[in-house]
Structures are given as C-alpha cells and as structure tokens.
Design an enzyme around this catalytic site. Structure first.
Site, mmCIF file in Angstrom:
data_model
loop_
_atom_site.group_PDB
_atom_site.id
_atom_site.type_symbol
_atom_site.label_atom_id
_atom_site.label_comp_id
_atom_site.label_asym_id
_atom_site.label_seq_id
_atom_site.Cartn_x
_atom_site.Cartn_y
_atom_site.Cartn_z
ATOM 1 N N ASP A 126 -45.411 -27.030 -14.679
ATOM 2 C CA ASP A 126 -46.725 -26.449 -14.972
ATOM 3 C C ASP A 126 -47.779 -27.517 -15.233
ATOM 4 O OD1 ASP A 126 -45.083 -26.943 -17.322
ATOM 5 O OD2 ASP A 126 -46.776 -26.177 -18.491
ATOM 6 N N GLU A 127 -49.025 -27.114 -15.061
ATOM 7 C CA GLU A 127 -50.224 -27.821 -15.505
ATOM 8 C C GLU A 127 -50.389 -29.223 -14.930
ATOM 9 O OE1 GLU A 127 -51.271 -25.808 -19.783
ATOM 10 O OE2 GLU A 127 -49.874 -27.495 -19.831
ATOM 11 N N TRP A 151 -46.538 -17.104 -16.816
ATOM 12 C CA TRP A 151 -47.214 -17.305 -18.104
ATOM 13 C C TRP A 151 -48.734 -17.185 -18.002
ATOM 14 C CZ3 TRP A 151 -50.428 -21.425 -19.852
ATOM 15 C CH2 TRP A 151 -50.658 -22.445 -18.921
ATOM 16 N N ASP A 180 -47.389 -18.593 -30.627
ATOM 17 C CA ASP A 180 -48.112 -19.685 -31.293
ATOM 18 C C ASP A 180 -49.587 -19.328 -31.473
ATOM 19 O OD1 ASP A 180 -48.325 -19.821 -28.483
ATOM 20 O OD2 ASP A 180 -48.852 -21.943 -28.526
#
EC number: 3.2.1.52
Length: 540
Positions: free
Chosen positions: A339-340, A406, A433
């Site tokens: 990811d990212e 996600w 979170d």
C-alpha cells in the site's frame, strides 16, 4: 437416528439464518452472549457449577475441555476434574465431536444446558472451543476474575443454542512496528479476542518505524532496524521507547498460543513501501543506495523514503525474508502490504527507468504490479496465498492474491467481481485507531470518527458485489494501527467495545442485527471485560 435429527436441525438453522429467540425480561432471563448466537431457545431452570462438577471428554474433545477448566481455574481456585466417561448420578459438563453437525461447518456448535447436564457438541474442535466461549458468557461475571472468588456456585441458565459464524475470516490487526507490543501483552490480547470468537490476528511486523521480527539470514534487520525511538505521537513529546523485536522463539510461542485458541496469526511484512526500517539496516535495498550508505544508521531514519528499489537483488532479499517467515507461520495467507507506495520515485529514477524498459513495463504502476507478482508466484510455489492492501490492484492483480480492501469498498468490490478473494477492512467502519468520541475528551488518535454504532452497522458484502461472487468475501477485519497507541491500556481502550461490535458483524446474520439489543447485551458484557482487567471505553 440422533445424527439424522441433528443434521435436520442444523439444516433448518442454516436456512432460517437468524431464527433467534432471546429473552428480554429480568436479568436472570437474559442471554447476554457476544457475538449473538444464531439460534437460542431459553428453557426452564439452571445448571449449577460447583467444586464437585466434572468435565467429561475424550480425545480431541478432552483437549478443548482442558481449556474450559483452565479459563475457570483462576476464579475457582482449582481446575475442574476431567473424566473419560459420565459418572452415574453426577452433574457434568460433557463435550464430544459429532460428524452429524458438519452442516454447521468447522466452527459451528450446539450447546445444551439442562439442570443435570451441560453438553457441547460440534463437528470439529474449533466448534467445541466456541461453544466453550458461549458457555463462559452464560456464567456470572465473577467467573472471569483472574483471582480466586469466595463463592463458587455459579448458575448457568438452561438453553439450547445452535450456532455458526457468517464469515470464515473474523480478524483484528495489531501494529507493533510503530509501538512495540511486549509478548505478554500480545498473548493477553489474544485471550480476549478469542473470547469474542475472532479467528485471525494480523500482526504488522515491519514498517518505516521498526522491524520487529528476527530474520536469521539478515541479523541487521533487528540489530539496527528495531531501534528507532518513536516518541513523536504524544501530546507531551514523551512516551515509551519503542525498541524491541520478537525472536523466532517468541514468534513460535505466539503462534502456538494463538493456535490453541483457534486464532491464526497472519504475518505482515511490508513491501515495496513502508520498508524504511529495512532500508536503514540495508541501504542497498533503497533508491540511490550509495548516498544513504554513507550516513550512520541513526541519521538514515529521516532520509529514507521508505520505498525499496525493486531490482532483482531486492526481490531475492525479500524472498529470503519470506522463506523464514513461512517457516515460523503456518498461516495459509501471508500479507505483504503493497500500500501507499510513492511510485513517482521510481518514475523519476534513472535506474528504475532502465529496469522498466528491460521488463517492457509501460509505467511505475506496472513495475509495482511486477514486484507484487514476484512475491505472489514465490508464495504460491510454497503453497501459500499472498494478501495485500487494495493498491495491489494497480497495474494488474497477481493471479493468486487476496485483496484487503481498506480505501473504502471499491477495491474489494472490483476484486470480488473479478473472482478474487477479499477481506473487507474499510477505514469508514473498521479503523479502530480512529476517535470514538469528541477528540477533546478522548486520548490522542490518528483522526477520523468511528463510534460504536457505526462499527455495528457495517455489512461486509456490498450490494455492488454480484450475488454469485459474494462467496469471495472471506470476511471482515478491524485495524489498530500503532502510531498513537503506545501502551496496552490504550490499545484495549481503542479496541473495546468496538471490537465486540465487529465480532458480531463477522458472526451474526445481518438481517437480524439490532443495535439497541446489542447494547443491552454489551452492558452486561463489559462486566466480564472489567473482571478480566481489560481496559475499555465506557459506554455513552
């Protein structure tokens, strides 16, 4: 005949789904079990557990029966006696396996409580274990105490419960990469998640801020990569130091401990981004490695981009890492992140431009996909399945990959409709979170707003997934990212009671979910958490 009757009951339960009967009268009549069982019939009377009560089980059922005895022993001050046969005229808790319950699946069970006998029956040991968790929740909250109580005479209401989960993947994610979680605290977390019938624990073992798993072939990963001081996320600038890692013996113990509670530990080794700790330890993995290697390790943390350069040597390095990971984790699924990634760094790097040309890739998206496919093929050759965050869809999805969605649900929808397995984990409903109340009255969090009711409202199968593809949704998972969660007390506060809501999302049929009814059960359930010493956010 009993087996045929049992199978007919099981099939009826599967067809009716949520034919649940829960009493709503006095506290003595309530069946305050979380997650809510599929079918509950409240009967007259109660079974009383006393010091003379025995357990009756043989073979694999006896293994599970010992777990019930162990869970009750702290409050009782002793362990219930385990016998191989039912004593004449004595009250007993009996457990056995019955293939006739196979329509309830691997994790389904029947629990029957009568005044003289409790019976837990399942097709597989996991079902017995979940029947035990339900039985525990039928006991008074004092039965969850971790120290001896004065009076051991606990009434269990007479019921007949037939139960099975909706989804096969019911997970939570922990993030010791940012703030290290001591082994003992992690084991205690597993105990509580098992009580809620979660069966997957994803452990985010590596990131820019820390490498937390011992790799024998590359000792610098922990010698250097586990030692960043990560105190930037506290209002006062202070906080616990974040040094630490799990030895391979630690990992084996954690995996065994979880498996005993029917929890599969899914390791996550991040790549190609979130690899800063690895690059600090091994600059040759990164872009422009010569510049970084000239600096001492303590100065590399702020200089690395966190993105590896997917040259052949880097691919071999991470496959070496995965080889040791597979030796430690029997999980069919191995998570590699994905990811990212700031792939513009590859676009603007001369070396990576040459590599893309050599591989006949048109852009950095395809280079990202090429790298993921190398890991997918490697894991597939070893009989494992790659899992990655939904960015692994970019540039073409690897053939055997499972997508963890996600960034909303679109990635999961696209993957499922294309015939790939999916775990739904959107920020909107599963990021624990996030704040769960007004920020000014809550511990510091990463942002967002995810109250209990919103978690409970989630349905992991979006309408946009075609009905004949819905089976590709393996289940649901909640994330407890560790940037702002520095202590076990804070971790539990962020997890509960929201994780209890997600447990019900993953277990119970969506058509019969009732938030107000859930909160009513939850008000009794938090007394169990309190008895266990679990910090939780009080209900509003």
């Amino acid at each position: 005949m009993r087996r045929i009757a049992t199978m007919l009951v099981a099939v009826v339960v599967l067809v009716l789904g949520a034919a649940t009967c829960l009493a709503s009268g006095t506290d003595g009549d309530r069946i305050d079990v979380i997650p809510r069982p599929v079918s509950v019939e409240r009967l007259e009377g109660a079974f009383r557990i006393t010091p003379s009560t025995c357990l009756v089980a043989q073979g694999p059922a006896a293994v599970e029966a010992k777990k019930l005895a162990a869970s009750l022993a702290p409050a009782m001050g002793f362990s219930l006696e385990l016998r191989a046969s039912l004593p004449p005229g004595e009250k007993a808790i009996e457990m056995h396996l019955d293939e006739g319950l196979s329509p309830l699946g691997v994790e389904g069970y029947e629990l029957r409580v009568a005044p003289e006998r409790i019976a837990i029956v399942a097709a597989q040991p996991a079902g017995l274990f979940y029947g035990i968790q339900t039985l525990r929740q039928l006991l008074p909250a004092v039965a969850f105490r971790t120290t001896k109580v004065d009076d051991v005479a606990w009434d269990v209401p007479c019921v007949k419960i037939t139960d099975r989960p909706r989804f096969a993947w019911r997970g939570l994610l922990l993030d010791p990469a940012r703030h290290f979680i001591a082994k003992g605290d992690l084991l205690r977390f597993i105990d509580v998640m098992a009580l809620h019938k979660f069966n997957r624990l994803q452990v985010h073992l590596t990131d820019n801020e820390g490498w937390r798993i011992e790799i024998k072939k590359y000792p610098r990963l922990t010698e250097i990569g586990s030692k960043m001081d990560w105190n930037l996320r506290h209002r006062d600038g202070a906080g616990p130091r974040c040094f630490g890692f799990y030895t391979q013996d630690d990992i084996r113990q954690i995996v065994r401990y979880a498996a005993d509670r029917h929890v599969t530990v899914v390791p996550e080794i991040e790549m190609p981004f979130h690899t800063g700790a690895a690059i600090v330890a091994h600059p040759e993995l990164g872009i422009a490695p010569g510049r970084l290697a000239l600096q001492p390790p303590e100065q590399r943390w702020r200089e690395t981009s966190g993105l590896i350069a997917p040259r052949p040597e880097t691919v071999a390095f991470f496959q070496d890492v995965l080889t040791e990971v597979m030796e430690l984790f029997p999980s069919k699924h191995i998570h590699i992140g994905g990811d990212e990634a700031n792939i513009n760094l590859w676009t603007n790097d001369p070396e990576m431009q040459v590599q893309m040309t050599q591989l006949q890739l048109k852009d950095a998206h395809e280079l990202h996909s090429w790298f993921i496919k190398q890991m997918d093929a490697f894991l597939s050759r070893h009989g494992r399945r790659l899992v990655g965050w939904d960015e692994i869809l970019q540039g073409g999805l690897a053939p055997g990959a499972t997508v963890m969605s996600w960034r909303g649900e679109q990635g999961g929808i696209a993957a499922a409709n294309a015939g790939h397995d999916v775990v739904m984990a959107p920020t909107t409903h599963t990021y624990l979170d996030y704040y769960q109340g007004p920020p000014e009255s809550e511990p510091l969090a990463i942002g967002g707003n995810l109250p209990l009711a919103k978690v409970y409202s989630y349905d992991p199968i979006p309408e946009a997934i075609a009905p004949d593809k819905a089976h590709h949704v393996l289940g649901v998972q909640a994330q407890l990212w560790g940037e702002y969660i520095a202590t076990p007390e804070h971790l539990n506060y962020m997890a509960y009671p929201r994780a209890a809501a997600l447990a019900e999302v993953g277990w119970f049929a969506k058509e019969a979910k009732d938030y107000e009814q859930f909160v009513g059960r939850l008000r009794h359930h938090i007394a169990r958490l309190k008895a266990l010493g679990v910090d939780f956010r009080p209900l509003d």
